[in-house]
Design a protein around this motif. Structure first.
Motif, PDB file in Angstrom:
ATOM      1  N   GLU A 263       3.005 -48.281 -14.805  1.00 34.89           N
ATOM      2  CA  GLU A 263       4.078 -49.115 -14.284  1.00 34.89           C
ATOM      3  C   GLU A 263       4.169 -50.403 -15.088  1.00 34.89           C
ATOM      4  OE1 GLU A 263       5.630 -52.375 -11.717  1.00 34.89           O
ATOM      5  OE2 GLU A 263       3.598 -52.158 -12.452  1.00 34.89           O
TER       6      GLU A 263
ATOM      7  N   SER B 150      10.364 -54.609 -15.792  1.00 29.29           N
ATOM      8  CA  SER B 150      11.545 -54.583 -16.652  1.00 29.29           C
ATOM      9  C   SER B 150      12.055 -55.990 -16.921  1.00 29.29           C
ATOM     10  CB  SER B 150      12.647 -53.757 -15.974  1.00 29.29           C
ATOM     11  OG  SER B 150      13.856 -53.902 -16.672  1.00 29.29           O
TER      12      SER B 150
ATOM     13  N   VAL C  98       9.127 -46.567  -5.812  1.00 28.24           N
ATOM     14  CA  VAL C  98       9.396 -45.168  -6.159  1.00 28.24           C
ATOM     15  C   VAL C  98       8.728 -44.231  -5.164  1.00 28.24           C
ATOM     16  CG1 VAL C  98       9.093 -43.382  -7.912  1.00 28.24           C
ATOM     17  CG2 VAL C  98       9.729 -45.702  -8.593  1.00 28.24           C
TER      18      VAL C  98
ATOM     19  N   LEU D 150      16.286 -44.728  -6.627  1.00 28.78           N
ATOM     20  CA  LEU D 150      15.620 -43.907  -7.644  1.00 28.78           C
ATOM     21  C   LEU D 150      16.389 -43.830  -8.957  1.00 28.78           C
ATOM     22  CD1 LEU D 150      14.328 -40.904  -5.502  1.00 28.78           C
ATOM     23  CD2 LEU D 150      12.957 -42.732  -6.538  1.00 28.78           C
TER      24      LEU D 150
ATOM     25  N   HIS E 250      14.851 -44.867 -12.171  1.00 29.52           N
ATOM     26  CA  HIS E 250      13.605 -44.182 -12.488  1.00 29.52           C
ATOM     27  C   HIS E 250      13.797 -42.683 -12.724  1.00 29.52           C
ATOM     28  CE1 HIS E 250      11.826 -47.920 -10.983  1.00 29.52           C
ATOM     29  NE2 HIS E 250      12.563 -47.764  -9.899  1.00 29.52           N
TER      30      HIS E 250
ATOM     31  N   ALA F 194      12.244 -41.277 -16.028  1.00 25.61           N
ATOM     32  CA  ALA F 194      10.784 -41.206 -15.995  1.00 25.61           C
ATOM     33  C   ALA F 194      10.324 -40.065 -15.089  1.00 25.61           C
ATOM     34  CB  ALA F 194      10.204 -42.529 -15.503  1.00 25.61           C
ATOM     35  N   LEU F 195      10.984 -39.904 -13.955  1.00 25.65           N
ATOM     36  CA  LEU F 195      10.627 -38.820 -13.029  1.00 25.65           C
ATOM     37  C   LEU F 195      10.915 -37.452 -13.647  1.00 25.65           C
ATOM     38  CD1 LEU F 195      11.938 -40.349  -9.678  1.00 25.65           C
ATOM     39  CD2 LEU F 195       9.553 -40.040 -10.353  1.00 25.65           C
TER      40      LEU F 195
ATOM     41  N   THR G 247       6.492 -43.677 -17.845  1.00 32.04           N
ATOM     42  CA  THR G 247       6.224 -45.045 -17.402  1.00 32.04           C
ATOM     43  C   THR G 247       7.280 -45.473 -16.399  1.00 32.04           C
ATOM     44  OG1 THR G 247       5.235 -45.624 -19.534  1.00 32.04           O
ATOM     45  CG2 THR G 247       5.977 -47.438 -18.140  1.00 32.04           C
ATOM     46  N   LEU G 248       6.836 -45.937 -15.239  1.00 32.62           N
ATOM     47  CA  LEU G 248       7.758 -46.471 -14.250  1.00 32.62           C
ATOM     48  C   LEU G 248       8.074 -47.918 -14.603  1.00 32.62           C
ATOM     49  CD1 LEU G 248       6.427 -45.193 -10.814  1.00 32.62           C
ATOM     50  CD2 LEU G 248       8.469 -44.459 -12.025  1.00 32.62           C
ATOM     51  N   VAL G 249       9.333 -48.268 -14.534  1.00 35.51           N
ATOM     52  CA  VAL G 249       9.770 -49.622 -14.858  1.00 35.51           C
ATOM     53  C   VAL G 249      10.169 -50.324 -13.570  1.00 35.51           C
ATOM     54  CG1 VAL G 249      11.384 -51.027 -16.171  1.00 35.51           C
ATOM     55  CG2 VAL G 249      10.575 -48.848 -17.114  1.00 35.51           C
ATOM     56  N   SER G 250       9.399 -51.337 -13.173  1.00 31.83           N
ATOM     57  CA  SER G 250       9.708 -52.095 -11.964  1.00 31.83           C
ATOM     58  C   SER G 250      10.702 -53.201 -12.276  1.00 31.83           C
ATOM     59  CB  SER G 250       8.439 -52.706 -11.366  1.00 31.83           C
ATOM     60  OG  SER G 250       7.571 -51.700 -10.915  1.00 31.83           O
TER      61      SER G 250
END
Length: 417
Positions: A3, A6, A196, A235, A238, A241-242, A253-256
């Protein structure tokens, strides 16, 4: 999957900006007008707006749509009233017009990152509060209660689709608790780093709720669909990435979203304090509302002192007070009883019970009654020249097939009756 935060400053495409403006107006309008008790004290704030809405929607239905259904019935346990659907149409039209005007006035804007962040915050809290609200009452076994004595005596053909679903969920306290617990897990939406996870849980939960509402005729279709759509909205950033992780099996990579204005420690402390206070208020209101709900249920559904299912004993005597076609009677809640006749048709009876005088009014006659040690009831009606005695034989609800079988690890054969 890792994670990161962003800090995207890239310009948005024209279609992305148009879509966001439309979504922004529609979502905020829906949260404002279709809150359904999600936020504490929110109805007090929106009351002036709702008064205007309650006047405008019927006018719009009658003069603009020429709508034929009863559009004056406000949401009343049914969230799918004509009023609600017309209101949703008005919100969509308003969002469409508003997005066009907004696009003209703000056409030079490159992006809406900050606006998107705050809209996401609203959606996150709306979804979490809404689902926790529903989840808690399920965990308390208060939304879908256990089958009543009346239910146990009803043949399946008398159930409505919604009644069948409610009985299914209410039968198992443990299952109701589990379903409620999953809804409460939407609390992950309160925190940016677990958005997420919370959104994925909400999507799964909303699909289940939508399916029940759609296919068992439960009138909360609009709200459950909105919960699903709003979870998908969270979502959207994301999805790539999912897809890489879940479909392609690749590292992702999850972008917060970066908090846009609270970068300094002091500002972060202030916002975290406000958040903690809001969550504390929400938690307190959940507890108090649950206790109040249970109190109201106990008062409204106060049990009869004669609580039970009784078979009316047949004999060769003809009674003037009780028809010979009556076969059983259920005393469950104060002030009423349900009789089943020889054709098993339900006959609703209003009764008056005086426990001090041991009298009961039934079928427009007043009887003296006597409770026997085995649970049976003897009714006596004295006339000028004779005395009628009627025996009510108590039936143990535990003898019903539905109530007999509990959880078992070992079953040699299925018991599908």
């Amino acid at each position: 999957m890792t994670e990161i935060v962003s800090r995207n400053t890239a310009a948005w495409t024209f279609s992305a900006k148009i879509s966001f403006r439309f979504a922004f107006i529609l979502i905020l309008a829906f949260v404002l007008l279709m809150n359904n008790g999600a936020f504490p004290f929110f109805k007090i704030i929106t009351q002036p707006v709702m008064k205007l809405v309650e006047q405008f929607v019927p006018w719009f239905s009658e003069h603009i749509l020429h709508y034929q259904y009863d559009f004056k019935i406000l949401p009343n346990g049914s969230g799918d009233t004509s009023f609600s659907w017309v209101l949703l149409l008005i919100m969509v039209i308003t969002a469409a017009i508003g997005s066009i005007v907004w696009s003209i006035l703000d056409r030079k804007r490159k992006s809406y990152n900050t606006c998107h962040y705050w809209l996401s915050v609203v959606v996150r809290y709306y979804l979490a509060c809404m689902l926790i609200n529903y989840g808690v009452i399920k965990m308390m076994h208060a939304q879908m209660p256990p089958p009543t004595l009346h239910r146990l005596m009803e043949p399946l053909g008398e159930f409505s689709p919604m009644g069948l679903a409610w009985t299914f969920f209410g039968f198992s306290k443990e299952y109701s608790f589990f379903v409620g617990l999953v809804e409460v897990l939407s609390a992950f939406l309160f925190f940016r780093k677990t958005v997420v996870l919370g959104a994925l849980i909400t999507v799964a939960t909303a699909i289940n709720v939508m399916s029940v509402n759609y296919f068992f005729d439960v009138p909360v279709k609009m709200l459950s669909t909105a919960l699903f759509v709003l979870a998908l909205f969270l979502l959207i950033p994301h999805l790539q990435a999912l897809y890489k992780l879940l479909i392609k099996g690749e590292a992702a990579t999850l972008v917060s979203q970066r908090n846009p204005i609270f970068d300094k420690p002091r500002k972060r402390t202030i916002i975290y304090t406000i958040k903690a206070i809001l969550l504390l208020i929400f938690g307190i209101t959940q507890v108090t509302s649950t206790l109040q709900r249970n109190q109201l249920i106990q008062q409204y559904y106060k049990k009869s002192p004669l609580l039970g299912i009784y078979r009316i004993a047949s004999d060769d005597n003809l009674h003037e007070s009780i028809p010979a076609t009556w076969r059983s009677i259920v005393f469950e809640f104060e002030g009423s009883a349900t009789v089943r006749d020889i054709d098993y048709q339900p006959i609703r009876q209003q009764i008056q019970l005086d426990t001090s005088k041991r009298t009961i009014s039934l079928n427009n006659f007043t009887f003296d009654y006597q409770l026997e040690e085995n649970g049976n009831i003897s009714l006596r009606k004295i006339w000028d020249n004779e005395t009628e005695e009627i025996k009510l034989i108590k039936i143990n609800p535990a003898d019903f097939e539905l109530q007999k079988q509990g959880f078992r690890w070992i079953q040699e054969y299925p018991n599908n009756r």
